[in-house]
Design a protein around this motif. Sequence first.
Motif, PDB file in Angstrom:
ATOM      1  N   ARG A 137       3.239 -33.466  11.318  1.00  0.00           N
ATOM      2  CA  ARG A 137       4.373 -32.569  11.615  1.00  0.00           C
ATOM      3  C   ARG A 137       5.672 -33.073  10.998  1.00  0.00           C
ATOM      4  NH1 ARG A 137       5.293 -34.043  18.017  1.00  0.00           N
ATOM      5  NH2 ARG A 137       5.145 -36.289  17.715  1.00  0.00           N
ATOM      6  N   ASP A 138       5.639 -34.278  10.428  1.00  0.00           N
ATOM      7  CA  ASP A 138       6.876 -34.881   9.919  1.00  0.00           C
ATOM      8  C   ASP A 138       6.748 -35.083   8.405  1.00  0.00           C
ATOM      9  OD1 ASP A 138       8.729 -36.835   9.051  1.00  0.00           O
ATOM     10  OD2 ASP A 138       8.953 -37.587  11.099  1.00  0.00           O
ATOM     11  N   GLU A 139       7.544 -34.326   7.654  1.00  0.00           N
ATOM     12  CA  GLU A 139       7.464 -34.364   6.184  1.00  0.00           C
ATOM     13  C   GLU A 139       7.742 -35.762   5.654  1.00  0.00           C
ATOM     14  OE1 GLU A 139       6.122 -33.291   3.150  1.00  0.00           O
ATOM     15  OE2 GLU A 139       6.544 -31.356   4.086  1.00  0.00           O
ATOM     16  N   ARG A 197       2.305 -29.958   5.912  1.00  0.00           N
ATOM     17  CA  ARG A 197       3.083 -30.116   7.141  1.00  0.00           C
ATOM     18  C   ARG A 197       2.610 -29.105   8.170  1.00  0.00           C
ATOM     19  NH1 ARG A 197       7.418 -28.552  10.054  1.00  0.00           N
ATOM     20  NH2 ARG A 197       7.828 -26.696   8.790  1.00  0.00           N
ATOM     21  N   ILE A 198       2.433 -29.551   9.398  1.00  0.00           N
ATOM     22  CA  ILE A 198       2.041 -28.640  10.482  1.00  0.00           C
ATOM     23  C   ILE A 198       3.278 -27.806  10.831  1.00  0.00           C
ATOM     24  CG2 ILE A 198       1.224 -28.489  12.868  1.00  0.00           C
ATOM     25  CD1 ILE A 198      -0.015 -31.348  12.441  1.00  0.00           C
ATOM     26  N   SER A 199       3.191 -26.502  10.556  1.00  0.00           N
ATOM     27  CA  SER A 199       4.369 -25.642  10.782  1.00  0.00           C
ATOM     28  C   SER A 199       4.391 -25.104  12.203  1.00  0.00           C
ATOM     29  CB  SER A 199       4.347 -24.468   9.797  1.00  0.00           C
ATOM     30  OG  SER A 199       3.308 -23.561  10.177  1.00  0.00           O
ATOM     31  N   PRO A 219      -3.989 -36.630  23.337  1.00  0.00           N
ATOM     32  CA  PRO A 219      -3.804 -35.667  24.430  1.00  0.00           C
ATOM     33  C   PRO A 219      -2.455 -34.955  24.359  1.00  0.00           C
ATOM     34  CG  PRO A 219      -4.675 -37.738  25.287  1.00  0.00           C
ATOM     35  CD  PRO A 219      -4.404 -37.956  23.835  1.00  0.00           C
ATOM     36  N   ALA A 220      -1.405 -35.655  23.903  1.00  0.00           N
ATOM     37  CA  ALA A 220      -0.058 -35.054  23.858  1.00  0.00           C
ATOM     38  C   ALA A 220      -0.003 -33.876  22.894  1.00  0.00           C
ATOM     39  CB  ALA A 220       0.963 -36.105  23.432  1.00  0.00           C
ATOM     40  N   ALA A 221      -0.935 -33.792  21.956  1.00  0.00           N
ATOM     41  CA  ALA A 221      -0.903 -32.723  20.945  1.00  0.00           C
ATOM     42  C   ALA A 221      -2.022 -31.712  21.156  1.00  0.00           C
ATOM     43  CB  ALA A 221      -1.020 -33.346  19.555  1.00  0.00           C
ATOM     44  N   SER A 222      -2.603 -31.704  22.353  1.00  0.00           N
ATOM     45  CA  SER A 222      -3.792 -30.856  22.547  1.00  0.00           C
ATOM     46  C   SER A 222      -3.473 -29.366  22.401  1.00  0.00           C
ATOM     47  CB  SER A 222      -4.440 -31.148  23.900  1.00  0.00           C
ATOM     48  OG  SER A 222      -3.504 -30.910  24.913  1.00  0.00           O
ATOM     49  N   GLY A 272     -18.781 -34.102  18.133  1.00  0.00           N
ATOM     50  CA  GLY A 272     -17.939 -35.077  18.816  1.00  0.00           C
ATOM     51  C   GLY A 272     -18.414 -36.459  18.437  1.00  0.00           C
ATOM     52  N   LYS A 273     -17.491 -37.412  18.419  1.00  0.00           N
ATOM     53  CA  LYS A 273     -17.909 -38.782  18.079  1.00  0.00           C
ATOM     54  C   LYS A 273     -17.061 -39.797  18.825  1.00  0.00           C
ATOM     55  CE  LYS A 273     -20.255 -41.854  15.905  1.00  0.00           C
ATOM     56  NZ  LYS A 273     -21.689 -41.991  16.220  1.00  0.00           N
ATOM     57  N   LEU A 274     -17.734 -40.674  19.542  1.00  0.00           N
ATOM     58  CA  LEU A 274     -17.047 -41.795  20.177  1.00  0.00           C
ATOM     59  C   LEU A 274     -17.295 -43.041  19.335  1.00  0.00           C
ATOM     60  CD1 LEU A 274     -15.451 -42.829  22.663  1.00  0.00           C
ATOM     61  CD2 LEU A 274     -17.648 -43.441  23.667  1.00  0.00           C
ATOM     62  N   ILE A 334      -4.072 -51.497  20.652  1.00  0.00           N
ATOM     63  CA  ILE A 334      -4.026 -50.114  20.194  1.00  0.00           C
ATOM     64  C   ILE A 334      -2.762 -49.428  20.707  1.00  0.00           C
ATOM     65  CG2 ILE A 334      -6.480 -49.832  19.744  1.00  0.00           C
ATOM     66  CD1 ILE A 334      -6.947 -48.724  22.381  1.00  0.00           C
ATOM     67  N   SER A 335      -2.420 -48.320  20.073  1.00  0.00           N
ATOM     68  CA  SER A 335      -1.110 -47.697  20.339  1.00  0.00           C
ATOM     69  C   SER A 335      -0.961 -47.297  21.803  1.00  0.00           C
ATOM     70  CB  SER A 335      -0.919 -46.482  19.427  1.00  0.00           C
ATOM     71  OG  SER A 335      -1.828 -45.462  19.782  1.00  0.00           O
ATOM     72  N   TYR A 336      -2.080 -46.948  22.458  1.00  0.00           N
ATOM     73  CA  TYR A 336      -1.965 -46.500  23.848  1.00  0.00           C
ATOM     74  C   TYR A 336      -2.520 -47.509  24.854  1.00  0.00           C
ATOM     75  CZ  TYR A 336      -6.547 -44.782  22.323  1.00  0.00           C
ATOM     76  OH  TYR A 336      -7.801 -44.681  21.783  1.00  0.00           O
ATOM     77  N   HIS A 337      -2.637 -48.783  24.446  1.00  0.00           N
ATOM     78  CA  HIS A 337      -3.058 -49.827  25.388  1.00  0.00           C
ATOM     79  C   HIS A 337      -2.125 -49.881  26.601  1.00  0.00           C
ATOM     80  CE1 HIS A 337      -6.051 -52.894  23.548  1.00  0.00           C
ATOM     81  NE2 HIS A 337      -6.440 -52.576  24.760  1.00  0.00           N
TER      82      HIS A 337
END
Length: 371
Positions: A215-217, A240-242, A267-270, A312-314, A46-49
Motif C-alpha cells: 500500500r506504500d509506494e 500499489r494497493i489502491s 490479521p490487521a489487513a484481513s 493453505g500452508k502452515l 518475529i515482528s509479532y512476537h
Amino acid sequence: MTSPLPPHHRALVLSTRSSGFSLHTVPIPLPTPGSAVLRILQAGIISYHREVYDGTRPYSFPTPLVGGSSAIGRVAALGPDAVSLTVGQLVFVDCVVRGRDDPRELFLTAISEGARAGSKKLFRDVWRDGVWAEYARMPLENCVPLDEERLCAGLGYEIKDLMYMCHLLVPYGGLRDIRVEPGETVVVAPATGGYGGAGVQVAVALGARVIAMGRDEGKLAALREHVKMGTPGASIETVRISGDEKTDTAALQAFGTIDAVLDFTPPAASKSTHLKSAVAALRRGGRVSMMGFVDVPASSWKLVGDNITLKGKLMYEREDMFQFVKMLERGLFPKGEEFVDAKTFPLEDWKEAMDSAAEYTGIGKLVSFAP
Ligand SMILES: NC(=O)c1ccc[n+]([C@@H]2O[C@H](COP(=O)([O-])OP(=O)(O)OC[C@H]3O[C@@H](n4cnc5c(N)ncnc54)[C@H](OP(=O)(O)O)[C@@H]3O)[C@@H](O)[C@H]2O)c1
C-alpha cells in the motif's frame, strides 16, 4: 555422546503474560534420547512476537516458558541415538515440532501449542522451552546441518545473516507447496512486510518473475531497489494497493499471464481487497498459497470456472528445509546487506529487541538475539 556442559545458563523466562520476561540463571538442559542440546548463537525474533507474549494475539501456550522461535546454534551435546549430527556442528534449529508417532500433532516452539491434544501434551510436558537462552534442548530432527565452511568461509555469510533463514523458509514452504516453476509470474501480497519481503527474495531465487503488492509506494520502490541490487537480472514489478479491487486486478493483468499468488495478509489487513484482486487476475489453472489470515478470497465462479487451486500452508515441511539449504549453499541468494541487514541484541535487552522487531520489518531485515 556428550561434551562437558556448564551447570547453568541464562534464559529469558516468561512467567505469565502480564509479568513479561525476566532473565534467569537456570540449570542447563541435558541431552535425552531423541534430543540435541544446542549452544544458541542467534535466536530469531518475529515482528509479532511482542503481541504473542503480551496476549494481544490470542495464541495459546502454557507458562512459564523460555521464549523463542527458530535459531542458529552449535551442537553442544547429543542424545545417545544421534547417528549423524556431531558435537560442534553448525545447525539451523527449527521451531516446528512434530509428534514422532503422528506428525499431524504439530506446534510452533514457544509460540503456539497447536490445536490438538497431542501437540498440547508435547508442548506442555516435553518441549516447553524455546531458544531465547544460551542453551536449548530440541528434537534431533529439528537440527538441520549447515555447511559452515561453504556458507561462511566460501560465500561470506556471517552467522547472524544465516538467521534470516527463519524468514525465508516460510515463503519457501508456500511457494514449493504450489510448485512455482522458474519463469512463472508470482504475485506476492502484501510484499512490504517481513515474510512478504522474504517471499519476494525466495521467488526471485527460484527464477520466478515477481509482482509485489503493497500500500506504500515508497516501500515498494525500496523493495524493487533492494532486489535489483542483490540480483541485477531479477524480474520484479510492483503494484500499489489502491483499495479498489477491479483497479488493482487490471493493474496486475497489465503485466500479462499470472501463474500464482503467495499471500501473507496479517490479521490487521484481513479486510483489504488485495488478495481478491490477485486471485481475480490469475490465469486458468492458477495456484494460491494462503499463508496469511483472510477468508476465501474469490467468488466460486472464479474458483470453479478457472480451475483455481487455493492451498493453505502452515510453515514448511522438513524436506523443504534441506532443499532450501541446498539453494543457499549453491549461492542462489545475494550476499551482504542485499541478503539481510540484521540487528542483534543481548538477552537482557529483550524489551528493546521485541520493540525493534515490530518496527524493523521488510525485505532483508531481521532482528535477533545473540545470547
Ligand atoms: N502460514 C504461516 O506459516 C505463517 C508464518 C508466519 C507468518 N504468517 C502470517 O504472515 C503475516 C505477516 O507477517 P509479517 O511478519 O510479514 O508482518 P509484518 O512484517 O508486520 O508485515 C505486515 C504486512 O501487511 C501489510 N499491511 C498491514 N496492514 C495492512 C492493511 N490494512 N492493508 C494492506 N496491507 C497491510 C503491511 O504493509 P505496510 O508495509 O504498508 O505497513 C506489510 O506489508 C502474519 O501476521 C502471520 O499471521 C503466516
